[in-house]
Write a protein that holds these residues in place. Sequence first.
Motif, PDB file in Angstrom:
ATOM      1  N   ALA A   1       0.833  -1.210   0.000  1.00 27.64           N
ATOM      2  CA  ALA A   1       0.000   0.000   0.000  1.00 27.64           C
ATOM      3  C   ALA A   1       0.863   1.253   0.000  1.00 27.64           C
ATOM      4  O   ALA A   1       0.541   2.257  -0.649  1.00 27.64           O
ATOM      5  CB  ALA A   1      -0.928  -0.005   1.213  1.00 27.64           C
ATOM      6  N   ARG A   2       1.995   1.208   0.729  1.00 23.87           N
ATOM      7  CA  ARG A   2       2.895   2.360   0.762  1.00 23.87           C
ATOM      8  C   ARG A   2       3.488   2.635  -0.615  1.00 23.87           C
ATOM      9  O   ARG A   2       3.591   3.795  -1.052  1.00 23.87           O
ATOM     10  CB  ARG A   2       4.015   2.116   1.771  1.00 23.87           C
ATOM     11  N   VAL A   3       3.866   1.574  -1.312  1.00 22.76           N
ATOM     12  CA  VAL A   3       4.416   1.737  -2.661  1.00 22.76           C
ATOM     13  C   VAL A   3       3.377   2.364  -3.589  1.00 22.76           C
ATOM     14  O   VAL A   3       3.671   3.281  -4.361  1.00 22.76           O
ATOM     15  CB  VAL A   3       4.891   0.376  -3.208  1.00 22.76           C
ATOM     16  N   HIS A   4       2.134   1.867  -3.498  1.00 20.30           N
ATOM     17  CA  HIS A   4       1.065   2.440  -4.325  1.00 20.30           C
ATOM     18  C   HIS A   4       0.811   3.905  -3.957  1.00 20.30           C
ATOM     19  O   HIS A   4       0.585   4.748  -4.840  1.00 20.30           O
ATOM     20  CB  HIS A   4      -0.223   1.628  -4.157  1.00 20.30           C
ATOM     21  N   ALA A   5       0.861   4.200  -2.645  1.00 20.23           N
ATOM     22  CA  ALA A   5       0.626   5.584  -2.205  1.00 20.23           C
ATOM     23  C   ALA A   5       1.726   6.511  -2.703  1.00 20.23           C
ATOM     24  O   ALA A   5       1.460   7.647  -3.123  1.00 20.23           O
ATOM     25  CB  ALA A   5       0.535   5.640  -0.678  1.00 20.23           C
ATOM     26  N   LEU A   6       2.980   6.043  -2.659  1.00 22.27           N
ATOM     27  CA  LEU A   6       4.083   6.853  -3.173  1.00 22.27           C
ATOM     28  C   LEU A   6       3.920   7.113  -4.667  1.00 22.27           C
ATOM     29  O   LEU A   6       4.160   8.234  -5.149  1.00 22.27           O
ATOM     30  CB  LEU A   6       5.419   6.153  -2.902  1.00 22.27           C
TER      31      LEU A   6
ATOM     32  N   PHE B   1       1.224   9.596  -5.026  1.00 27.81           N
ATOM     33  CA  PHE B   1       1.702  10.915  -4.613  1.00 27.81           C
ATOM     34  C   PHE B   1       2.545  11.556  -5.712  1.00 27.81           C
ATOM     35  O   PHE B   1       2.394  12.742  -6.023  1.00 27.81           O
ATOM     36  CB  PHE B   1       2.515  10.784  -3.325  1.00 27.81           C
ATOM     37  N   ASP B   2       3.440  10.773  -6.305  1.00 30.21           N
ATOM     38  CA  ASP B   2       4.262  11.302  -7.399  1.00 30.21           C
ATOM     39  C   ASP B   2       3.393  11.717  -8.583  1.00 30.21           C
ATOM     40  O   ASP B   2       3.621  12.765  -9.202  1.00 30.21           O
ATOM     41  CB  ASP B   2       5.284  10.251  -7.840  1.00 30.21           C
ATOM     42  N   ALA B   3       2.390  10.900  -8.884  1.00 28.43           N
ATOM     43  CA  ALA B   3       1.493  11.241  -9.989  1.00 28.43           C
ATOM     44  C   ALA B   3       0.714  12.515  -9.680  1.00 28.43           C
ATOM     45  O   ALA B   3       0.542  13.388 -10.543  1.00 28.43           O
ATOM     46  CB  ALA B   3       0.538  10.078 -10.267  1.00 28.43           C
ATOM     47  N   ALA B   4       0.242  12.629  -8.422  1.00 29.39           N
ATOM     48  CA  ALA B   4      -0.503  13.828  -8.030  1.00 29.39           C
ATOM     49  C   ALA B   4       0.388  15.061  -8.073  1.00 29.39           C
ATOM     50  O   ALA B   4      -0.048  16.150  -8.476  1.00 29.39           O
ATOM     51  CB  ALA B   4      -1.089  13.636  -6.630  1.00 29.39           C
ATOM     52  N   ARG B   5       1.652  14.897  -7.675  1.00 35.58           N
ATOM     53  CA  ARG B   5       2.570  16.032  -7.711  1.00 35.58           C
ATOM     54  C   ARG B   5       2.836  16.475  -9.146  1.00 35.58           C
ATOM     55  O   ARG B   5       2.878  17.670  -9.443  1.00 35.58           O
ATOM     56  CB  ARG B   5       3.878  15.665  -7.013  1.00 35.58           C
ATOM     57  N   ARG B   6       3.006  15.490 -10.038  1.00 32.87           N
ATOM     58  CA  ARG B   6       3.191  15.844 -11.450  1.00 32.87           C
ATOM     59  C   ARG B   6       1.951  16.529 -12.006  1.00 32.87           C
ATOM     60  O   ARG B   6       2.041  17.503 -12.762  1.00 32.87           O
ATOM     61  CB  ARG B   6       3.525  14.584 -12.263  1.00 32.87           C
ATOM     62  N   GLU B   7       0.783  16.027 -11.622  1.00 38.44           N
ATOM     63  CA  GLU B   7      -0.463  16.642 -12.077  1.00 38.44           C
ATOM     64  C   GLU B   7      -0.592  18.064 -11.533  1.00 38.44           C
ATOM     65  O   GLU B   7      -1.017  18.982 -12.247  1.00 38.44           O
ATOM     66  CB  GLU B   7      -1.658  15.799 -11.635  1.00 38.44           C
ATOM     67  N   LEU B   8      -0.206  18.245 -10.258  1.00 37.13           N
ATOM     68  CA  LEU B   8      -0.255  19.578  -9.664  1.00 37.13           C
ATOM     69  C   LEU B   8       0.688  20.532 -10.393  1.00 37.13           C
ATOM     70  O   LEU B   8       0.332  21.690 -10.664  1.00 37.13           O
ATOM     71  CB  LEU B   8       0.116  19.502  -8.183  1.00 37.13           C
ATOM     72  N   ASP B   9       1.878  20.045 -10.722  1.00 36.62           N
ATOM     73  CA  ASP B   9       2.827  20.886 -11.461  1.00 36.62           C
ATOM     74  C   ASP B   9       2.262  21.267 -12.827  1.00 36.62           C
ATOM     75  O   ASP B   9       2.397  22.416 -13.268  1.00 36.62           O
ATOM     76  CB  ASP B   9       4.163  20.147 -11.627  1.00 36.62           C
TER      77      ASP B   9
END
Length: 201
Positions: free
Chosen positions: A43-48, A51-59
């Motif tokens: 679950a932690r790997v999926h969350a990371l 999170f990376d995908a969300a950060r890229r989307e936010l950028d």
Amino acid sequence: MPLAPASTHPMSSTSLRLASDRVRAQSASLGLLDKQARELEEARVHALAAFDAARRELDDITAARDQVLEQCRLVANTRELDIRAIHSHAMARLPLELLRAVFIEAAHDADPDLSFVDGECDMERSAVPFILSSVCRGWRKLAHECQAMWTYIAMPPQEGENEQWKQAHLARLRSSLMRSGCAPLDVIVGPPNILSDVVSG
């Protein structure tokens, strides 16, 4: 935490059975805990990754927003230039008599009594003729010929002001007096020494 050394004393059958039961229960617990640990790590790997995908989307969203804001700024600036051009064209086509009336209206307060509250000078009102006459050559010529624009004469108290400031206001006062011609005046001046400077000049 270090393990306690195993007891060297012989165990009774009851103690041995209880110990065996505990070992089986502990083994079962370890199996469950190990399974939970693997699930949590997954679950932690999926969350990371999320999170990376969300950060890229936010950028990406932030960059798109900044681009839109820049486009808004450019469009707003272009619109402002077009509005000014339209206004300039419209004002250039106004008959001189109508433009003169606009100048006079702009140079006079709706309520002249507001200019005399506690003897204070309305410097914004006194500056209007100078602002209008500085727009372009045609407006300057028309403003200088319109005596009614220059009938509000204001000179504030000059205590604490430097000599350059005083001379600039004296020059403005002289210009207003000269351009107002024979038109009736509304005059507010500072202490008598200022008026005497103007008269003596």
